[in-house]
Design a protein around this motif. Structure first.
Motif, mmCIF file in Angstrom:
data_model
loop_
_atom_site.group_PDB
_atom_site.id
_atom_site.type_symbol
_atom_site.label_atom_id
_atom_site.label_comp_id
_atom_site.label_asym_id
_atom_site.label_seq_id
_atom_site.Cartn_x
_atom_site.Cartn_y
_atom_site.Cartn_z
ATOM 1 N N VAL A 189 -44.136 38.613 -30.676
ATOM 2 C CA VAL A 189 -44.883 37.425 -31.098
ATOM 3 C C VAL A 189 -46.144 37.731 -30.181
ATOM 4 N N PRO A 190 -46.142 37.894 -28.728
ATOM 5 C CA PRO A 190 -47.486 38.093 -28.157
ATOM 6 C C PRO A 190 -48.114 39.287 -28.604
ATOM 7 N N VAL A 191 -47.511 40.375 -28.793
ATOM 8 C CA VAL A 191 -48.131 41.455 -29.315
ATOM 9 C C VAL A 191 -48.975 41.158 -30.548
ATOM 10 N N LEU A 192 -48.188 40.635 -31.565
ATOM 11 C CA LEU A 192 -48.695 40.238 -32.797
ATOM 12 C C LEU A 192 -49.882 39.451 -32.592
ATOM 13 N N ALA A 193 -50.027 38.548 -31.581
ATOM 14 C CA ALA A 193 -51.118 37.715 -31.379
ATOM 15 C C ALA A 193 -52.385 38.288 -30.947
ATOM 16 N N ALA A 194 -52.174 39.391 -29.961
ATOM 17 C CA ALA A 194 -53.337 40.094 -29.535
ATOM 18 C C ALA A 194 -53.731 41.074 -30.557
ATOM 19 N N ILE A 195 -52.951 41.609 -31.637
ATOM 20 C CA ILE A 195 -53.567 42.422 -32.509
ATOM 21 C C ILE A 195 -54.232 41.342 -33.387
ATOM 22 N N MET A 196 -53.967 40.362 -33.688
ATOM 23 C CA MET A 196 -54.826 39.230 -34.724
ATOM 24 C C MET A 196 -56.173 38.985 -33.854
ATOM 25 N N MET A 197 -56.238 39.042 -32.531
ATOM 26 C CA MET A 197 -57.428 38.849 -31.926
ATOM 27 C C MET A 197 -58.185 40.254 -31.808
ATOM 28 N N LYS A 198 -57.817 41.331 -32.413
ATOM 29 C CA LYS A 198 -58.356 42.318 -32.550
ATOM 30 C C LYS A 198 -58.443 43.289 -31.109
ATOM 31 N N THR A 199 -57.558 43.000 -30.302
ATOM 32 C CA THR A 199 -57.783 43.592 -29.031
ATOM 33 C C THR A 199 -57.159 44.912 -29.240
ATOM 34 N N PRO A 200 -57.812 46.119 -28.794
ATOM 35 C CA PRO A 200 -56.912 47.442 -29.154
ATOM 36 C C PRO A 200 -55.696 47.471 -28.321
ATOM 37 N N LEU A 201 -54.586 48.149 -28.853
ATOM 38 C CA LEU A 201 -53.477 47.864 -28.552
ATOM 39 C C LEU A 201 -53.035 49.487 -28.248
ATOM 40 N N CYS A 202 -52.283 49.644 -27.018
ATOM 41 C CA CYS A 202 -51.692 50.953 -26.829
ATOM 42 C C CYS A 202 -50.268 50.742 -26.613
ATOM 43 N N LEU A 203 -49.281 51.263 -27.439
ATOM 44 C CA LEU A 203 -47.994 51.146 -26.977
ATOM 45 C C LEU A 203 -47.574 52.099 -25.907
ATOM 46 N N LEU A 204 -47.271 51.779 -24.778
ATOM 47 C CA LEU A 204 -47.008 52.769 -23.669
ATOM 48 C C LEU A 204 -45.880 53.465 -23.776
ATOM 49 N N PRO A 205 -45.394 54.484 -22.996
ATOM 50 C CA PRO A 205 -44.321 55.467 -23.034
ATOM 51 C C PRO A 205 -43.121 54.716 -23.057
ATOM 52 N N GLN A 206 -42.315 54.721 -24.003
ATOM 53 C CA GLN A 206 -41.123 53.855 -23.929
ATOM 54 C C GLN A 206 -40.181 54.523 -25.003
ATOM 55 N N THR A 207 -39.073 54.028 -25.151
ATOM 56 C CA THR A 207 -38.193 54.374 -26.271
ATOM 57 C C THR A 207 -38.415 53.446 -27.647
ATOM 58 N N TYR A 208 -38.317 53.877 -28.660
ATOM 59 C CA TYR A 208 -38.450 53.053 -29.836
ATOM 60 C C TYR A 208 -37.111 53.160 -30.789
ATOM 61 N N GLY A 209 -36.643 51.964 -31.141
ATOM 62 C CA GLY A 209 -35.605 51.968 -31.819
ATOM 63 C C GLY A 209 -34.447 52.191 -31.008
ATOM 64 N N PRO A 210 -33.169 52.137 -31.607
ATOM 65 C CA PRO A 210 -32.961 52.019 -33.097
ATOM 66 C C PRO A 210 -33.021 50.696 -33.788
ATOM 67 N N PHE A 211 -33.291 50.715 -34.964
ATOM 68 C CA PHE A 211 -33.513 49.322 -35.971
ATOM 69 C C PHE A 211 -32.382 49.195 -37.059
ATOM 70 N N LYS A 212 -31.755 48.290 -36.770
ATOM 71 C CA LYS A 212 -30.463 48.153 -37.778
ATOM 72 C C LYS A 212 -30.999 47.278 -38.803
ATOM 73 N N HIS A 213 -32.098 46.346 -38.671
ATOM 74 C CA HIS A 213 -32.537 45.279 -39.697
ATOM 75 C C HIS A 213 -33.728 45.619 -40.417
ATOM 76 N N ARG A 214 -33.916 45.273 -41.483
ATOM 77 C CA ARG A 214 -34.965 45.669 -42.360
ATOM 78 C C ARG A 214 -36.189 44.861 -41.831
ATOM 79 N N VAL A 215 -35.921 43.698 -41.386
ATOM 80 C CA VAL A 215 -37.027 43.005 -40.827
ATOM 81 C C VAL A 215 -37.760 43.515 -39.441
ATOM 82 N N SER A 216 -36.751 43.953 -38.477
ATOM 83 C CA SER A 216 -37.141 44.503 -37.288
ATOM 84 C C SER A 216 -38.013 45.735 -37.788
#
Length: 213
Positions: free
Chosen positions: A149-176
């Protein structure tokens, strides 16, 4: 932004999500310290602020190197007992309102009356590291959804976002997966720390010309 440039002749303002210097999880604290150290190495005068879910806005100390410094906390809360302007649900709704309403006086009023939104609107770049391994629903779809939610709020405010080095996933749910895909599609840059994550990023951003680093 090039390494030698500064916006409008002032130090850059960097907002860090997903890590804290003052936590019982030493790995997460190390991630926060590492990111702060990297930013300061390239921008010694940078204004760095931690956007974290915390009861207190007391600054945290970054002590690596010869010049320790205090890092300001821009806190938010999920607790129903939290102050109205600090509740992240309120912050998110205000961010959506700011994005949808085209009238400048209304936008200025929203930012003027909410510190979190004002701080993120003034940031030149936001970086999210999600504790290194929490950009996933392995801990539950509810936790992942609330954590974004905080990241989504930042995107809504048009602040440039960088996803820093991390592991992505896994995702089990469609919503996620849908939330993750939307965030990735709105990120300025996506950095991964493992090959499997790179493949997942490519899959979730297919057709969006997103290049994982």
């Amino acid at each position: 932004m090039s390494p030698s440039s500064e916006p409008h002749g002032r130090p850059i303002k960097f907002a860090l999500f997903g890590a804290s210097l003052d936590t019982g999880n030493m790995g997460v604290s190390a991630l926060a310290a590492s990111v702060i150290g990297l930013v300061l190495r390239h921008r010694p005068g940078a204004e760095i602020k931690l956007f974290i879910g915390n009861r207190s806005s007391t600054p945290q100390q970054y002590s690596k190197g010869v010049n320790p410094r205090l890092v300001q906390i821009i806190n938010f809360r999920w607790s129903p007992k939290s102050r109205f302007h600090e509740h992240i649900a309120v912050i998110f709704l205000l961010a959506c309102l700011w994005r949808l309403v085209p009238f400048r006086p209304v936008r200025e009023c929203i930012i003027r009356n909410n510190q979190w939104l004002r701080e993120i609107a003034e940031s030149d770049l936001a970086g999210d590291i999600c504790g290194g391994d929490s950009f996933s629903d392995i801990y539950g779809v509810r936790r992942f959804t609330f954590g974004t939610v905080p990241v989504l709020a930042a995107i809504m405010m048009k602040t440039p976002l960088c996803l820093l080095p991390q592991t992505y996933g896994p995702f089990k749910h469609r919503v996620s997966k849908q939330i993750a895909s939307w965030i990735m599609s709105h990120a300025t840059a996506i950095m991964s720390r493992d090959e499997e994550s790179i493949e997942l990023v490519k899959f979730l951003t297919r057709g969006q010309s997103k290049k994982p680093l």
